[in-house]
Design a protein around this motif. Structure first.
Motif, PDB file in Angstrom:
ATOM      1  N   GLY A  12       1.047  -1.241  -0.236  1.00 22.47           N
ATOM      2  CA  GLY A  12       0.026  -0.188   0.097  1.00 22.47           C
ATOM      3  C   GLY A  12       0.765   1.264   0.288  1.00 22.47           C
ATOM      4  N   ASP A  13       1.783   1.179   0.846  1.00 21.71           N
ATOM      5  CA  ASP A  13       2.830   2.390   1.052  1.00 21.71           C
ATOM      6  C   ASP A  13       3.540   2.472  -0.492  1.00 21.71           C
ATOM      7  N   LEU A  14       3.758   1.447  -0.958  1.00 21.93           N
ATOM      8  CA  LEU A  14       4.753   1.723  -2.299  1.00 21.93           C
ATOM      9  C   LEU A  14       3.617   2.200  -3.492  1.00 21.93           C
ATOM     10  N   LEU A  15       2.520   1.673  -3.329  1.00 21.36           N
ATOM     11  CA  LEU A  15       1.475   1.946  -4.038  1.00 21.36           C
ATOM     12  C   LEU A  15       1.269   3.927  -4.096  1.00 21.36           C
ATOM     13  N   ARG A  16       1.136   4.129  -3.006  1.00 21.75           N
ATOM     14  CA  ARG A  16       0.966   5.556  -2.874  1.00 21.75           C
ATOM     15  C   ARG A  16       2.041   6.293  -3.096  1.00 21.75           C
ATOM     16  N   ARG A  17       3.253   5.870  -3.086  1.00 18.53           N
ATOM     17  CA  ARG A  17       4.504   6.509  -3.669  1.00 18.53           C
ATOM     18  C   ARG A  17       4.680   6.484  -5.146  1.00 18.53           C
ATOM     19  N   SER A  18       4.099   5.296  -5.647  1.00 18.71           N
ATOM     20  CA  SER A  18       4.222   5.221  -7.010  1.00 18.71           C
ATOM     21  C   SER A  18       2.882   6.344  -7.679  1.00 18.71           C
ATOM     22  N   PHE A  19       1.981   6.310  -7.302  1.00 16.02           N
ATOM     23  CA  PHE A  19       1.044   7.134  -7.582  1.00 16.02           C
ATOM     24  C   PHE A  19       1.355   8.800  -7.336  1.00 16.02           C
ATOM     25  N   ALA A  20       2.163   8.939  -6.294  1.00 13.89           N
ATOM     26  CA  ALA A  20       2.334  10.558  -6.130  1.00 13.89           C
ATOM     27  C   ALA A  20       3.660  10.805  -6.912  1.00 13.89           C
ATOM     28  N   SER A  21       4.322   9.761  -7.862  1.00 13.80           N
ATOM     29  CA  SER A  21       5.454  10.216  -8.328  1.00 13.80           C
ATOM     30  C   SER A  21       5.496  10.941  -9.806  1.00 13.80           C
ATOM     31  N   SER A  22       4.288  11.159 -10.381  1.00 18.62           N
ATOM     32  CA  SER A  22       4.029  12.069 -11.395  1.00 18.62           C
ATOM     33  C   SER A  22       2.668  12.428 -11.556  1.00 18.62           C
ATOM     34  N   LEU A  23       2.304  13.798 -12.321  1.00 18.11           N
ATOM     35  CA  LEU A  23       1.197  14.132 -12.412  1.00 18.11           C
ATOM     36  C   LEU A  23       0.350  12.974 -13.080  1.00 18.11           C
ATOM     37  N   ARG A  24       0.760  12.657 -14.124  1.00 21.29           N
ATOM     38  CA  ARG A  24      -0.007  11.439 -14.858  1.00 21.29           C
ATOM     39  C   ARG A  24      -0.443  10.357 -13.635  1.00 21.29           C
ATOM     40  N   SER A  25       0.461   9.919 -12.992  1.00 18.53           N
ATOM     41  CA  SER A  25      -0.118   9.055 -11.912  1.00 18.53           C
ATOM     42  C   SER A  25      -1.164   9.636 -10.902  1.00 18.53           C
ATOM     43  N   LYS A  26      -1.016  10.988 -10.469  1.00 22.58           N
ATOM     44  CA  LYS A  26      -1.921  11.390  -9.854  1.00 22.58           C
ATOM     45  C   LYS A  26      -3.112  11.487 -10.232  1.00 22.58           C
ATOM     46  N   ILE A  27      -3.205  11.819 -11.671  1.00 25.14           N
ATOM     47  CA  ILE A  27      -4.654  11.840 -12.460  1.00 25.14           C
ATOM     48  C   ILE A  27      -5.252  10.481 -12.422  1.00 25.14           C
ATOM     49  N   GLY A  28      -4.334   9.424 -12.777  1.00 24.96           N
ATOM     50  CA  GLY A  28      -4.772   8.127 -12.741  1.00 24.96           C
ATOM     51  C   GLY A  28      -5.414   7.499 -11.600  1.00 24.96           C
ATOM     52  N   PHE A  29      -4.521   8.014 -10.362  1.00 24.06           N
ATOM     53  CA  PHE A  29      -5.034   7.688  -8.949  1.00 24.06           C
ATOM     54  C   PHE A  29      -6.356   8.232  -8.701  1.00 24.06           C
ATOM     55  N   LEU A  30      -6.558   9.637  -9.189  1.00 23.60           N
ATOM     56  CA  LEU A  30      -7.973  10.050  -8.827  1.00 23.60           C
ATOM     57  C   LEU A  30      -8.988   9.392  -9.487  1.00 23.60           C
ATOM     58  N   ILE A  31      -8.630   9.139 -10.839  1.00 21.38           N
ATOM     59  CA  ILE A  31      -9.757   8.420 -11.444  1.00 21.38           C
ATOM     60  C   ILE A  31     -10.030   6.882 -10.946  1.00 21.38           C
ATOM     61  N   SER A  32      -8.869   6.137 -10.591  1.00 23.95           N
ATOM     62  CA  SER A  32      -9.250   4.946  -9.991  1.00 23.95           C
ATOM     63  C   SER A  32      -9.471   4.786  -8.561  1.00 23.95           C
ATOM     64  N   LYS A  33      -9.633   5.947  -7.804  1.00 28.30           N
ATOM     65  CA  LYS A  33      -9.890   5.735  -6.520  1.00 28.30           C
ATOM     66  C   LYS A  33     -10.702   4.877  -6.057  1.00 28.30           C
ATOM     67  N   PRO A  34     -12.015   4.591  -6.850  1.00 31.20           N
ATOM     68  CA  PRO A  34     -12.936   3.775  -6.224  1.00 31.20           C
ATOM     69  C   PRO A  34     -12.482   2.310  -6.180  1.00 31.20           C
TER      70      PRO A  34
END
Lengths: 360, 360
Positions: B252-274
């Motif tokens: 979970g921690d690694l996933l959070r780090r990965s999602f926070a690593s770029s703007l693209r990943s952050k957007i992907g994270f928001l969309i896949s939040k559910p």
């Protein structure tokens, strides 16, 4: 400096000759100073080498008529040490024809054969299987024993701590690695007598050793990066390691299911793919492949039975690193520097002394 | 049918009275048939109840002047059974003033007190701590022992298998739960003598028991949903459980780090939040809170020390379920149905017999 050649048990590993040879070829493409002794069925190895002329030029084949089976009892495998690929790969190390051996075969058999042929170094009663685990910290965690010794007493655990610390100093360049004992609680009263005795031994001796003893840790703290070495008996170590592997795979499976659960999630997954690929890479056991038997008079590395060619290549790279860094000599020097009374005295007596000295 | 009231050790748990009371209040809001005996510091409980009038109406307070400390030795805690909230909560079960007890306090002390006050049921030598683990299958896995018994012999493991199977039948409605023993390999030769002896006992007796014995499993297979009950000694069980918790958190921690690593990943994270929220919910230990001591003449449930109010509410719900389903009576009936020779005979002798019978 020329690197001694590496003996590869080409018959070990669930996938057989093809993957082992492909892994060696991959390692050789990355580092052209690597040389190999490929041990196993000559015809099969020669056939596999047809696809890897680059490796063929850097290898010699040593024919072994037999292979150790995955479910073979170590005592049974020992009797076939002179005819099996595993036995002959280790024998090549013993005779100085190779600097190290790598096998993806039966761990118990590998341990038994390596111990009989290479013997443990002075001051070490039993070898231990050590691996590097990924953490959130700046470097991997050295964990041992991972299954070589089902039962361990306090003195075994103490010796594992010494060897694990030496390994951490070599692979991470640390001066005084932080060492913990794996237990089911951090309070001094927790766990078995052997664990409490090992803690007392380490506490007593740490000042004179090149390590920092930080007490007990629980198995949910192994990935935090708070310490450098975790010491455990082989049964618990194996249970902990596999539990972590299984849980990581479980979370990955759940994540895949979640991402596939709706169109929105699928889109989010595609966008965040670089992030999940990073995660996947970080967690892939192939990227951490190559566990080493510490405490023997020779380098023997265990590659995971189900490792891919890339995993095998990583195990070969670990092996080469340990040869370059003179692992055996450095561990032996560390063990030799310990006061023989500390390491050889039965734990019970030592603990009694320690308690007497520190009694409130 | 009216449900017996549940004694809550209000002083247990790392967060103290507030979380325990909030958890009980939450459980009560979900099921208005729940009634409570809240045991602990009367003033503190009364103060916490000010925020939960709904719970106050369904509760009685039992004052306890002391509380068991998290690092207290079980033997020391036992001496304070008559003055501590934990001791008095268990005593209420013994005297029939409550149907069950829930505590988030010191596991070792809880086990020792519960065993002394309630005694083990006929045919059971030691109680075991059992919990439900999430899997990829259709239902959770029953796992025991999780830390009540550091050392277990073959007969203990055999009895745990019986109790775990009874628990799986109750919570999952299964006819013949698939039971495995946790080991470091699946081959018959792997592991300790006690494990091999327990396997022989189960193999020998399974035909006459309401369970299917499937042999050994390794700790990386626990989340697959391939079997219903896994049996282990308390040391290994605790190591495996915490290793899985730690690994899930690590991923979970690694996933959070990965999602926070770029703007693209952050957007992907928001969309896949559910999707990631579903995962988070599935993995949150609070959603699987409530481990039960099996084998006692009474229901005692351990809530995780760091459980949230929702976690405590889930532990209360588990407790209520076990009361409704007559857990104690059903396990006792199962144990009573076993041929006393099988369960009481020393494992070594039984194993010798088994081997003799099946010798090739």
């Amino acid at each position: 400096m020329s690197l001694p050649r590496i003996a590869v048990d080409a018959m070990g590993g669930d996938e057989g000759v093809r993957v082992m040879i492909e892994g060696a070829a991959l390692a050789r493409r990355r580092h052209d100073r690597f040389k190999f002794l490929l041990v196993g069925d000559e015809a099969k190895i020669a056939q596999a080498l047809d696809h890897h002329p680059n490796l063929r030029g850097a290898s010699e084949i040593l024919h072994a008529p037999e292979a150790v089976a995955g479910d073979e009892r170590p005592t049974q495998a020992l009797r076939r040490a002179r005819t099996t690929s595993m036995g002959l790969a280790i024998d090549a190390v013993k005779r100085g024809e190779a600097g190290a051996a790598v096998s993806g075969g039966n761990t118990g058999a590998l341990m038994a054969m390596a111990k009989l042929a290479l013997r443990t170094m002075p001051g070490i009663d039993r070898p231990a299987l050590a691996a590097l685990l990924p953490t959130l910290g700046t470097h991997d965690l050295v964990m041992l024993d991972l299954g070589a010794n089902t039962d361990c007493d306090a003195r075994n655990l103490f010796q594992f701590a010494l060897m694990g610390a030496a390994y951490a100093r070599i692979v991470h360049g640390l001066d005084s690695p932080r060492v913990r004992l794996l237990n089911i609680g951090t309070e001094e009263t927790k766990g078995t007598d052997d664990l409490r005795d090992a803690a007392a031994l380490l506490k007593h001796a740490a000042a004179s050793l090149a390590l920092t003893f930080d007490g007990f840790t629980e198995s949910d703290k192994l990935s935090r990066g708070d310490f450098d070495v975790v010491v455990t008996d082989g049964f618990s170590g194996n249970i902990a390691l596999k539990a972590m592997e299984g849980a990581a795979r479980f979370v990955g499976d759940l994540l895949r299911r979640s991402f596939a659960s709706s169109l929105r999630s699928k889109i989010g997954f595609l966008i965040s793919k670089p992030a999940t690929e990073t995660l996947k890479h970080h967690l892939d056991p192939n990227n951490h492949n190559g566990a080493v038997f510490l405490g023997l008079n020779g380098v023997v590395v265990k590659s995971h039975g189900s490792a891919s060619a890339m995993g095998v290549a990583n195990a070969v790279a670990v092996t080469a690193r340990l040869l370059e860094e003179n692992l055996i000599e450095r561990i032996a020097a560390d063990v030799a520097a310990v006061d023989p009374d500390t390491i050889r005295q039965p734990a019970r007596r030592r603990v009694a002394n320690t308690e007497g000295e520190t009694a409130l």
